[in-house]
Structure formats: C-alpha cells, structure tokens
Design a protein around this motif. Sequence first.
Motif, PDB file in Angstrom:
ATOM      1  N   CYS A  22       0.819  -1.209   0.000  1.00  0.00           N
ATOM      2  CA  CYS A  22       0.000   0.000   0.000  1.00  0.00           C
ATOM      3  C   CYS A  22       0.851   1.256   0.000  1.00  0.00           C
ATOM      4  N   PRO A  23       1.048   1.875  -1.172  1.00  0.00           N
ATOM      5  CA  PRO A  23       1.765   3.151  -1.191  1.00  0.00           C
ATOM      6  C   PRO A  23       0.886   4.314  -0.743  1.00  0.00           C
ATOM      7  N   CYS A  24      -0.394   4.039  -0.429  1.00  0.00           N
ATOM      8  CA  CYS A  24      -1.300   5.115   0.024  1.00  0.00           C
ATOM      9  C   CYS A  24      -0.748   5.788   1.274  1.00  0.00           C
ATOM     10  N   ALA A  25      -0.360   4.963   2.264  1.00  0.00           N
ATOM     11  CA  ALA A  25       0.118   5.516   3.521  1.00  0.00           C
ATOM     12  C   ALA A  25       1.349   6.388   3.298  1.00  0.00           C
ATOM     13  N   LEU A  26       2.219   5.976   2.374  1.00  0.00           N
ATOM     14  CA  LEU A  26       3.392   6.793   2.056  1.00  0.00           C
ATOM     15  C   LEU A  26       2.983   8.140   1.478  1.00  0.00           C
ATOM     16  N   GLY A  27       2.001   8.110   0.590  1.00  0.00           N
ATOM     17  CA  GLY A  27       1.570   9.348  -0.051  1.00  0.00           C
ATOM     18  C   GLY A  27       0.840  10.282   0.884  1.00  0.00           C
ATOM     19  N   LEU A  28       0.185   9.718   1.911  1.00  0.00           N
ATOM     20  CA  LEU A  28      -0.611  10.541   2.825  1.00  0.00           C
ATOM     21  C   LEU A  28       0.182  11.003   4.033  1.00  0.00           C
ATOM     22  N   ALA A  29       1.277  10.346   4.351  1.00  0.00           N
ATOM     23  CA  ALA A  29       2.000  10.595   5.599  1.00  0.00           C
ATOM     24  C   ALA A  29       2.358  12.062   5.790  1.00  0.00           C
ATOM     25  N   THR A  30       2.954  12.677   4.770  1.00  0.00           N
ATOM     26  CA  THR A  30       3.384  14.069   4.900  1.00  0.00           C
ATOM     27  C   THR A  30       2.253  15.069   4.690  1.00  0.00           C
ATOM     28  N   PRO A  31       1.516  15.007   3.568  1.00  0.00           N
ATOM     29  CA  PRO A  31       0.539  16.071   3.317  1.00  0.00           C
ATOM     30  C   PRO A  31      -0.603  16.137   4.321  1.00  0.00           C
ATOM     31  N   LEU A  51       0.038 -14.870   5.531  1.00  0.00           N
ATOM     32  CA  LEU A  51      -0.968 -13.826   5.656  1.00  0.00           C
ATOM     33  C   LEU A  51      -2.143 -14.120   4.743  1.00  0.00           C
ATOM     34  N   ASN A  52      -3.303 -14.248   5.319  1.00  0.00           N
ATOM     35  CA  ASN A  52      -4.512 -14.442   4.526  1.00  0.00           C
ATOM     36  C   ASN A  52      -4.824 -13.172   3.747  1.00  0.00           C
ATOM     37  N   PRO A  53      -5.201 -13.270   2.477  1.00  0.00           N
ATOM     38  CA  PRO A  53      -5.491 -12.064   1.692  1.00  0.00           C
ATOM     39  C   PRO A  53      -6.556 -11.163   2.312  1.00  0.00           C
ATOM     40  N   MET A  54      -7.535 -11.751   3.013  1.00  0.00           N
ATOM     41  CA  MET A  54      -8.563 -10.929   3.644  1.00  0.00           C
ATOM     42  C   MET A  54      -7.970 -10.069   4.750  1.00  0.00           C
ATOM     43  N   ILE A  55      -7.103 -10.682   5.555  1.00  0.00           N
ATOM     44  CA  ILE A  55      -6.423  -9.921   6.605  1.00  0.00           C
ATOM     45  C   ILE A  55      -5.510  -8.871   5.976  1.00  0.00           C
ATOM     46  N   ALA A  56      -4.880  -9.222   4.868  1.00  0.00           N
ATOM     47  CA  ALA A  56      -4.019  -8.267   4.160  1.00  0.00           C
ATOM     48  C   ALA A  56      -4.827  -7.059   3.694  1.00  0.00           C
ATOM     49  N   GLY A  57      -6.039  -7.326   3.164  1.00  0.00           N
ATOM     50  CA  GLY A  57      -6.894  -6.219   2.716  1.00  0.00           C
ATOM     51  C   GLY A  57      -7.278  -5.306   3.862  1.00  0.00           C
ATOM     52  N   ALA A  58      -7.622  -5.911   5.004  1.00  0.00           N
ATOM     53  CA  ALA A  58      -7.976  -5.112   6.178  1.00  0.00           C
ATOM     54  C   ALA A  58      -6.783  -4.287   6.644  1.00  0.00           C
ATOM     55  N   ALA A  59      -5.601  -4.909   6.652  1.00  0.00           N
ATOM     56  CA  ALA A  59      -4.394  -4.195   7.086  1.00  0.00           C
ATOM     57  C   ALA A  59      -4.054  -3.060   6.139  1.00  0.00           C
ATOM     58  N   MET A  60      -4.236  -3.297   4.849  1.00  0.00           N
ATOM     59  CA  MET A  60      -3.949  -2.260   3.857  1.00  0.00           C
ATOM     60  C   MET A  60      -4.854  -1.056   4.075  1.00  0.00           C
ATOM     61  N   ALA A  61      -6.165  -1.313   4.255  1.00  0.00           N
ATOM     62  CA  ALA A  61      -7.107  -0.218   4.490  1.00  0.00           C
ATOM     63  C   ALA A  61      -6.785   0.495   5.798  1.00  0.00           C
ATOM     64  N   ALA A  62      -6.432  -0.286   6.825  1.00  0.00           N
ATOM     65  CA  ALA A  62      -6.157   0.299   8.139  1.00  0.00           C
ATOM     66  C   ALA A  62      -4.928   1.191   8.116  1.00  0.00           C
ATOM     67  N   SER A  63      -3.944   0.861   7.287  1.00  0.00           N
ATOM     68  CA  SER A  63      -2.702   1.637   7.270  1.00  0.00           C
ATOM     69  C   SER A  63      -2.959   3.099   6.900  1.00  0.00           C
ATOM     70  N   SER A  64      -3.777   3.313   5.885  1.00  0.00           N
ATOM     71  CA  SER A  64      -4.082   4.681   5.467  1.00  0.00           C
ATOM     72  C   SER A  64      -4.921   5.408   6.509  1.00  0.00           C
ATOM     73  N   VAL A  65      -5.904   4.680   7.053  1.00  0.00           N
ATOM     74  CA  VAL A  65      -6.774   5.290   8.060  1.00  0.00           C
ATOM     75  C   VAL A  65      -5.971   5.669   9.299  1.00  0.00           C
ATOM     76  N   LEU A  66      -5.037   4.807   9.705  1.00  0.00           N
ATOM     77  CA  LEU A  66      -4.239   5.089  10.893  1.00  0.00           C
ATOM     78  C   LEU A  66      -3.327   6.292  10.687  1.00  0.00           C
ATOM     79  N   VAL A  67      -2.766   6.434   9.482  1.00  0.00           N
ATOM     80  CA  VAL A  67      -1.914   7.590   9.184  1.00  0.00           C
ATOM     81  C   VAL A  67      -2.719   8.884   9.306  1.00  0.00           C
ATOM     82  N   VAL A  68      -3.932   8.869   8.755  1.00  0.00           N
ATOM     83  CA  VAL A  68      -4.774  10.060   8.830  1.00  0.00           C
ATOM     84  C   VAL A  68      -5.216  10.309  10.270  1.00  0.00           C
ATOM     85  N   ALA A  69      -5.600   9.254  10.974  1.00  0.00           N
ATOM     86  CA  ALA A  69      -6.046   9.400  12.356  1.00  0.00           C
ATOM     87  C   ALA A  69      -4.926   9.936  13.243  1.00  0.00           C
TER      88      ALA A  69
END
Length: 773
Positions: free
Chosen positions: A395-404, A745-763
């Motif tokens: 997930c490069p989303c978290a990288l892109g959101l971290a600074t801005p 890593l189960n793909p479903m857990i991976a999907g949840a972790a991927m979504a959570a990474s961006s949300v956690l950066v914003v939070a």
Amino acid sequence: MTCASCVNRVEKKLGKLDGVEASVNLPLESAHVTVPAGITDEQLVDTVNAAGYKAKIRPSEHAEQVSGSAAPGDHMAHGAAPGDHMAHGGAASQLRPRLVLAAILTVPVFLISMVPAFQFAHWGWVAGALALPVVSWAAWPFHRAAAINARHLASTMDTLVSIGVAAAYLFSAWQLFSNPRMTEHPGMEGMEPGGLYFEVAAVVTTFLLLGRYLEANAKQKAGDALKALLNLGAKDATVLRSGGETKIPADQLQVGDVIVVRPGEKIAADGLVIEGSSAVDASLITGESVPVEVGPDSKVTGATINASGRLLVRATRVGAETTLAQMARLVSEAQTGKAPIARLADRISAVFVPVVLVIAVLTFGAWLLLAGPAVSEAELRAAFTAAVAVLVIACPCALGLATPVGLLTGTGRGAQLGILIKGPQVLEDTRTVDTILLDKTGTVTTGRLAVDNTMAFEGFSPSEVLRLAGAVEAASEHPIAHAIAASALAQITESAARTAVAGSPLLRLESQDGRDDDGARLPAVGQFRSAPGGGVAGTVDGRLVVAGRTGWLQESGVRISREQRDALQAAEASGATAIWVAVEGAPAGIVSLRDTIKPGSAAAIARLRHLGLRPILLTGDNAAVAAQVADAVGIPSDDVYAGILPAGKVDAVRKLQAGGAIVAMAGDGVNDAAALAQADLGIAMGSGTDVAIEAADLTVMGNDLAQVAQAIELSRRTLATIKTNLFWAFFYNAVGIPVAALGLLNPMIAGAAMAASSVLVVANSLRLRSFGR
C-alpha cells in the motif's frame, strides 16, 4: 489521484515542461505550479490530461503570484482523479453507495464460504453470484483507474488492488466452471472448497472501500481548519453612501468605503476606526481570547467581531488584500509544499508498484518451484494465495498521505491559533534551532510607556506632581504625554484627591480608546504651548506648570540644583525615561516612565528554555534599560545585546551563526525585517508590519510572546507526527510484504491491514487538532 505513485507521475509530467516546477498534494487534490513566461494554462492542463488525469486552473485569489518568486507566475491547478472521483480526497458520499452494497453482499459470501454450517448444495455458485456485483460495480473505480493508468504505461495502487481482486474472483470462477460439482456436496472427499476465493475478492473490496470512506471523512476533518478560516469573513457590509446606510456584499467593498459595524457584527474589511469606541473580539484571527479596546484611529482587522459599541470603519484593505485573505493564502501555500523528509517517500513511490508486481510474480513462481515438477492442487492454492496477499498488502497510500495530511492538519490547527507556518521546510528548521533572538520593543515589551515612579521635591507631594503634570500633558499628542496623563487620570479616579480640586474648572479626558472615563477629570489647562522634542507648558489652577526635558526647563527659566540633576541622572541610569515637572519656575519633581513588559513574557521565555532554546534579548535601548527588562523576564545579563542599531541586528544574527548557533529571530518592526530574513528561522509578531511578516518563516498573528513558543512547539509536533506517519508506512510495507510472500498472511487480513494503514496515518495526523486545548 489515489496514491503516492500518482503524485510522482503528475509531478514528473509537469516537470518535463521547460522551466516548470510542480508540487502535487494528494489530500488537497491540487498542484502548485511555478511557470516561466511562455507556458500557458492550457499546456499545464493538457499535460495533466496526457498523464491520465484531469485538471483545471483553480480560479481563486490563492493563485496569485507568490511574492519573492523568481518565476513570472504561480498557478494552482485543481485535479480530478480518474475513477468517479474516487481519489483520496473524494467525498465520502460518493463512496457510501458502493460500500453499502459491498457490505450487504460480502457478509453472506463470507459466511457461506467460511462457516460449514451455512453451506448448502452448490453454494459456490451462490457465493460467486453474490460476489460478482462487489468485484465489478463496487470495485469499479479501482478497475477503471488501473485501466487508465495501464493505457499510459503506468501503475498505481489501484493496479495492485484491481489485479488482486480480479485474480481472486477469476481464479475461483475458473475453478468452479472447470469442476461444476465442486461444491455440490460440501465436505465430500476430494471436493474441498479451498480452491474458491470469492470471499477473498469480496472482503478485500469491502475493506478497501471502508478504508477509503473512513479516510475521506478523516481528511475532510483535517482540512476543516482552512475551510473555516476561509469562511470567517463577513458576507455583507453596511456602508455609508449618499448620506445613508446601504447593505452590500462584502466582496463589493472598495478601499475608502466607510463601514457601519454594529454590536455583534463582523468587521467586513481591514480598516481604521473613524468614529465610535468598542471592544473587538479578535480571537478568530489572533488566537488571543481577551477583547481589544478600539477607538478613533485604531486599526481593526476584517473578520473580527464588534462586541459592544457602534463603529464607523474606513476600509483600507479589501478582498484578497485583507489580513484574513493573506492568512488563508499563506496556509494554502504551506499545505501545497513538501518537506525534505517527504522526498524519500516520493523516490520510493516512483518504483513501488512495479516492484510489488514483480515480487508477486516471483512469489507465485517461487512457491511453484519449491513444489517440484508435480504441483498439487493444495500447492497451487498456496502459491496463488501468497501472490494475491502480496498484491493486496502492498500500500503506497500511507506513504503518499504521511506528509501532506500531517501538514494539512498542523497548519490548519496553527491557523486556528493565530499561527501561520509558511512551508514544510519551516518544520525542519524549528527542530534544529537552539538560539532565539528576541527584539525587546513590541516582542518582550508592549512598546508603550507607563509611569513607573513619581519623585517630589521639597514643598510638593508625588500625587500633586503627577496631577499637575498629567493636566498639562493631557493637551499634548506625544506618547509620553499620553502615558503621564493616563496615569494621573487613574490616580484621580482611585483616590480622594478629586475633592481637593472640586472648585476648579474641570476637563473631561478621553482615554485612548475614545471612551469617557466617568467621574475621572483632570484640571483644565490654559495658555498651553509645546516644543517638539522639548516639553509642554501651561497654567493649571492658576500656576505655570512646565514639564519636559532639561533644555526645555532651562528655556522656561527654571533653575535646577546639582542634587536635583543627580536625581534625574539616577532615574535615567536605572533604565527609565525621566521627565522634569516645574511649578512657578521651581522644580517640583521627576516623573519616571518605563516600557511595560508584556504580562506573559517571563513565562513564555521560560517555556522557550524548556524547548531547548537559549533566549537572547536584542534592543536599541541603552544597557541600563536592557538589563532591567532582561532581569524582569529571566534572561541573564550575558545574553543581552543592548544599543543595537537596525543594521546591527543582522550582524548579531550572523555573529551567532558564525559561532555555530542555529538562530531563530522574533521581531515585529520594519527594522527587524533584515534580521528575520538572515535568521535560520524568522518569527514575525502579527502586530508588526507587513515587511516583517513577509520576511519571516513563522508568523504569530497576536502580540503575545507565548504564541512564539507555541508556534515552535506546534511546528515540532507536526514534524514529529509526519515522521511517525512515514515510519509506520515504511515499517508496514517492510514487514507486510515478506510475511505475505511467505504465505503467512490471509489475503482478507491483508486487505484489512492495507485499508487500516491509510486510516491510521490520517487518524494519527488528526491528533494535532487537539494541540493547545
């Protein structure tokens, strides 16, 4: 745009235009573009379109040329991402229908696929049918964005998601069609449902949509501060025209218009009070909660609230020139910039997605290779599961959101507190500074004189000396005269001395805020005369009163003894401004005045020390005055630079820098501008001049030194938040991808972790909203 890869590609495309520099912001969906002569807006828009995105020039006052830029023009381009505006900054309302449908259909797919009790004959076909709308319509934005990017030979996070979801569904469908009886009798030997991944495709899609929905809501909160700032201004204004009052939209105001501001109304523009008196609540602009008293000739700022009396204000700045518009412009420009620390994320994101695709292929190949020549169905499933997990976890989303997002929240919160951070580089500078130069007048002190002591000679009392001096000085416009008159007026109000002059002609004195002080009166003065730079004279109670400097008293025929002269010199040596008072040709006493120290200066300087800074007092006053102020606020005598001329302030900064210090400078005047620019970190007090504010890196809109410490603390907190975001974004991928590749890593857990990474950066960034509360 959907991730850091998008940002990098748009920047590269725009940067290929000759002389163009672009800084693209993911959460703001904007690009700040500096262009040379000859580059048109159409070329910029066409370049973004050619990269697979859409853009338009933002038509706002924030697109004006940035002062000091060497480029002929700066533009703000507002982008629209491919995929039904499914960009990270997309509205949550656009994501909601897809998320609701995905959630409704995913629950039964998951239960049927994972819980034997819910399974029935041919349940695989039902799971496939239910998952189809999820992986097609609900996930359509991912697929569309991936296709558009592929057409331009590029890849982004949407590419990974689209491939992962499509692969899981299509592989499952192929398995089911190749063996239609696969789920005819659940649990039957050889008919394991393990070859179906419909629940993986559906759950991953739902988790990612949920992550983006939460992310969109959170980012909207991150940008609320700037939106609130832009909405602070008055929408309408009542102006005096043709002898009457006329209500007009605030954006139609012109310089010179006289605005009528009633109690409770917002002041529609920056201006000068020409009539009336009131208390003005400026907390929305300055962050200071105490209302400011204003009267004729007082400056007022647009968007502040008139708390009490009716005011007539002559507009001096309107539209994009107002303080509010300048604040919004500075905040907006700061949010579009990039901190040096973010450049590493940019470099990684440029190659991130292609590398992940290669890792996914290698993972699949490695698992098959390790299985040997005869690959069993279980081994094929394991290889496929690991490859899909790699695609989904990355997930490069978290990288892109971290600074801005951190910058967006930090600068927005600063604006609410009356703190303007000019750009990301400032955050790095606040971390490294170890010394802060504080200009005395206007920064540590108020810059306004007040009576400190009244000395009386034989035959007079201190109260009488002050009363007579105040009466004669009340007719003068000099700042020293105002200070003496105000002190005398306060003395009369607070004591029974008024009874001694009850039979005298009385003069009502208006305070500087233009309001009458009921019951406070000074004796009337007659035959008043004054000499610029010398003093004043007049008759009070039938006696000639002369007040002023030594030369003025001598010109007025007053003889001064050696003892009296020594008393004056002693007062001046202590750092005071001393004024003679003579009555009927004989010295009556000496009134001493000092520049008043701001109430919170000592506490603010202690806070600066706590932040690891060494405060140094800088002043053009003599050593005695400087020592007295330094002692009052807790600065050692070794850290006082007295008698410094404006040019000397720059030399003082350079001298400290030459000694290895990283120097911050706080000031508010024109003569501070050069030093603010020379310092590693320039901090302008907002009560100062535009020149000082323009030269500074940080601006505090109030005039409280505590805001300087708060500004440095907020900047450091924002930088720390950005660094934390980047650490977890890197750590998440550094750990997640290898774990997924190893099949752990189960793909479903991976999907949840991927979504959570961006949300956690914003939070994590949103925690800055509570700073200072």
